[in-house]
Design an enzyme around this catalytic site. Structure first.
Site, PDB file in Angstrom:
ATOM      1  N   TYR A   1      -2.054   0.095   9.763  1.00  0.00           N
ATOM      2  CA  TYR A   1      -2.264  -0.683   8.533  1.00  0.00           C
ATOM      3  C   TYR A   1      -1.000  -0.651   7.665  1.00  0.00           C
ATOM      4  O   TYR A   1      -0.468  -1.694   7.257  1.00  0.00           O
ATOM      5  CB  TYR A   1      -3.477  -0.105   7.790  1.00  0.00           C
TER       6      TYR A   1
ATOM      7  N   HIS B   1     -14.658   3.662   2.773  1.00  0.00           N
ATOM      8  CA  HIS B   1     -13.900   4.316   1.697  1.00  0.00           C
ATOM      9  C   HIS B   1     -14.699   5.455   1.054  1.00  0.00           C
ATOM     10  O   HIS B   1     -15.920   5.413   0.994  1.00  0.00           O
ATOM     11  CB  HIS B   1     -13.466   3.276   0.656  1.00  0.00           C
TER      12      HIS B   1
ATOM     13  N   THR C   1       0.813  -1.217   0.000  1.00  0.00           N
ATOM     14  CA  THR C   1       0.000   0.000   0.000  1.00  0.00           C
ATOM     15  C   THR C   1       0.845   1.264   0.000  1.00  0.00           C
ATOM     16  O   THR C   1       1.980   1.267   0.500  1.00  0.00           O
ATOM     17  CB  THR C   1      -0.908   0.019   1.252  1.00  0.00           C
TER      18      THR C   1
ATOM     19  N   GLY D   1      -4.341   9.213  11.475  1.00  0.00           N
ATOM     20  CA  GLY D   1      -3.476   8.401  10.612  1.00  0.00           C
ATOM     21  C   GLY D   1      -3.434   8.816   9.159  1.00  0.00           C
ATOM     22  O   GLY D   1      -2.688   8.227   8.376  1.00  0.00           O
TER      23      GLY D   1
HETATM   24  N1  UDP Z   1     -12.532  10.522   3.610  1.00  0.00           N
HETATM   25  C1  UDP Z   1     -13.430  11.520   3.933  1.00  0.00           C
HETATM   26  N2  UDP Z   1     -14.709  11.164   4.285  1.00  0.00           N
HETATM   27  C2  UDP Z   1     -15.117   9.874   4.355  1.00  0.00           C
HETATM   28  C3  UDP Z   1     -14.188   8.846   4.019  1.00  0.00           C
HETATM   29  C4  UDP Z   1     -12.905   9.208   3.643  1.00  0.00           C
HETATM   30  O1  UDP Z   1     -13.107  12.694   3.901  1.00  0.00           O
HETATM   31  O2  UDP Z   1     -16.282   9.627   4.708  1.00  0.00           O
HETATM   32  C5  UDP Z   1     -11.170  10.895   3.196  1.00  0.00           C
HETATM   33  C6  UDP Z   1     -10.066  10.249   4.022  1.00  0.00           C
HETATM   34  O3  UDP Z   1      -9.798  11.019   5.173  1.00  0.00           O
HETATM   35  C7  UDP Z   1      -8.917  10.229   3.008  1.00  0.00           C
HETATM   36  C8  UDP Z   1      -9.612  10.066   1.662  1.00  0.00           C
HETATM   37  O4  UDP Z   1     -10.984  10.426   1.873  1.00  0.00           O
HETATM   38  O5  UDP Z   1      -8.243  11.478   3.013  1.00  0.00           O
HETATM   39  C9  UDP Z   1      -9.556   8.646   1.147  1.00  0.00           C
HETATM   40  O6  UDP Z   1      -9.956   7.787   2.187  1.00  0.00           O
HETATM   41  P1  UDP Z   1     -10.271   6.253   1.968  1.00  0.00           P
HETATM   42  O7  UDP Z   1     -10.680   5.687   3.283  1.00  0.00           O
HETATM   43  O8  UDP Z   1     -11.197   6.083   0.808  1.00  0.00           O
HETATM   44  O9  UDP Z   1      -8.869   5.637   1.487  1.00  0.00           O
HETATM   45  P2  UDP Z   1      -7.411   5.645   2.205  1.00  0.00           P
HETATM   46  O10 UDP Z   1      -6.707   6.859   1.660  1.00  0.00           O
HETATM   47  O11 UDP Z   1      -7.602   5.659   3.667  1.00  0.00           O
HETATM   48  O12 UDP Z   1      -6.791   4.375   1.717  1.00  0.00           O
END
Ligand code: UDP
Length: 329
Positions: free
Chosen positions: A141, A189, A117, A284
């Protein structure tokens, strides 16, 4: 000889199992169905239900099938959850991989492609991120995925196993025919959560923080289509089958979109106003993650087909509209 897809009932695993079958490969899927769905596994794949932490189960699969290589997706993958339940991540992602590798070594299966990742990098110093850049995860993670990479390195040195780690950026989208797609319970997500609003399952989308050091203050991510990820796994396995050495590849489009920009694209795809509300930062989260995938393109010959966020969200929307409750209908 067959390809063993561990976690093949999950989001990226099921798309990869499908792509392997379309490429004429013999496919075996194993999954504990904790977060995956039996209905996501293609009918032509032979299915084994069980957990990679269960040595007897993993041994049984290797003894029942002629496996030429493993593609390993069987892991927990949520940043937020990993900060609240770190030991769950150590148990599944690291102890599970340890049991798997033990069994692979015992059965002489020596090729593995696995999900790593962008979270291995943490707060990267420069964009786009290269595979050689420092790895300082900011969440548990990412830490467990980096430890998996390191475990593979030492097992490779001792036992001759070869591996490819694929560092995905943000996986999204769905099979374009709408037959399989992203389904998590609970969903965390960004894109599936946004699409719950026009699907009348959510009033509004929360934006986790607008005080990041980015142009609009929201986090920037590199969104890559799940079918492009699936193709990269097949190319990586073929690279190992042709004798390729241990390697690590980034997989992304090389373009960053902020949370606000993703919401705007979803408004354009769905024609729905999608109300949004600013909330606190999520623990995080790095401010920005954008990939350089030049290495995957040069070494593996990877050519992503979906480089446009609008089209990517269209494929996700087709899936979510036709399966508002995922596979559980
Ligand atoms: N995010 C957000 N609102 C949500 C879910 C995610 O603002 O309800 C933001 C999250 O903080 C990150 C981005 O969207 O900056 C992508 O998050 P996701 O969980 O999809 O993927 P990650 O980057 O954690 O793998």
């Amino acid at each position: 000889m067959a390809v063993l897809v561990l976690g093949g009932a999950g989001y990226i695993g099921s798309h990869t199992a499908r792509a392997l079958l379309e490429a004429g490969r013999d496919v075996v899927v194993a999954d504990n169905l904790e977060t995956g769905f039996r209905a996501a596994v293609p009918e032509q794949a032979r299915f084994y239900e069980g957990d990679i932490r269960d040595r007897a189960f993993v041994d049984h699969v290797f003894e029942s099938e002629q496996i030429e290589g493993v593609i390993h997706f069987a892991a927990n993958s949520q940043v937020g959850e990993s900060m609240k339940e770190p030991l769950k991540y150590y148990d599944n992602n690291l102890c599970g991989t340890k049991t798997l590798l033990d069994s692979m070594v015992a059965h002489g299966v020596d090729k593995i492609v696995f999900s790593s990742t962008a979270a291995t990098y943490g707060e990267a110093e420069r964009m786009p991120i290269l595979e050689t850049d420092p790895t300082e995860p900011t969440n548990c993670y990412g830490e467990t995925k980096l430890s998996m990479e390191k475990m593979m390195k030492w097992v490779s040195l001792a036992h001759g196993l070869r591996f490819v780690a694929l560092r995905y950026f943000n996986a999204c989208g769905a099979q374009p025919d709408g037959s399989i797609g992203e389904a998590h319970d609970p969903e965390t997500h960004l894109i599936p959560l946004i699409l719950q609003v026009p699907n009348n399952q959510r009033e509004q989308i929360a934006i986790f923080g607008d005080d990041y050091p980015t142009p609009d203050g929201t986090c920037i991510r590199d969104y890559i289509h799940v079918c492009d990820l699936a193709q990269a796994h097949i190319l990586a396995l073929d690279y190992l089958l042709k004798g390729g050495e241990n390697n690590v590849f980034n997989l992304g489009n090389g373009v960053g979109f902020s949370v606000k920009e993703v919401i705007e694209q979803a408004r354009s795809v769905t024609g729905h106003p999608i109300p949004a509300k600013i909330e606190a930062r999520r623990a995080g989260d790095p401010a920005q993650l954008i990939a350089s995938s030049e290495k995957a393109k040069t070494v593996l010959g990877w050519k992503p087909q979906y480089d446009d966020l609008h089209t990517i969200i269209e494929t996700a929307w087709k899936w979510h509209q036709s399966h508002p409750n995922g596979y559980t209908e």
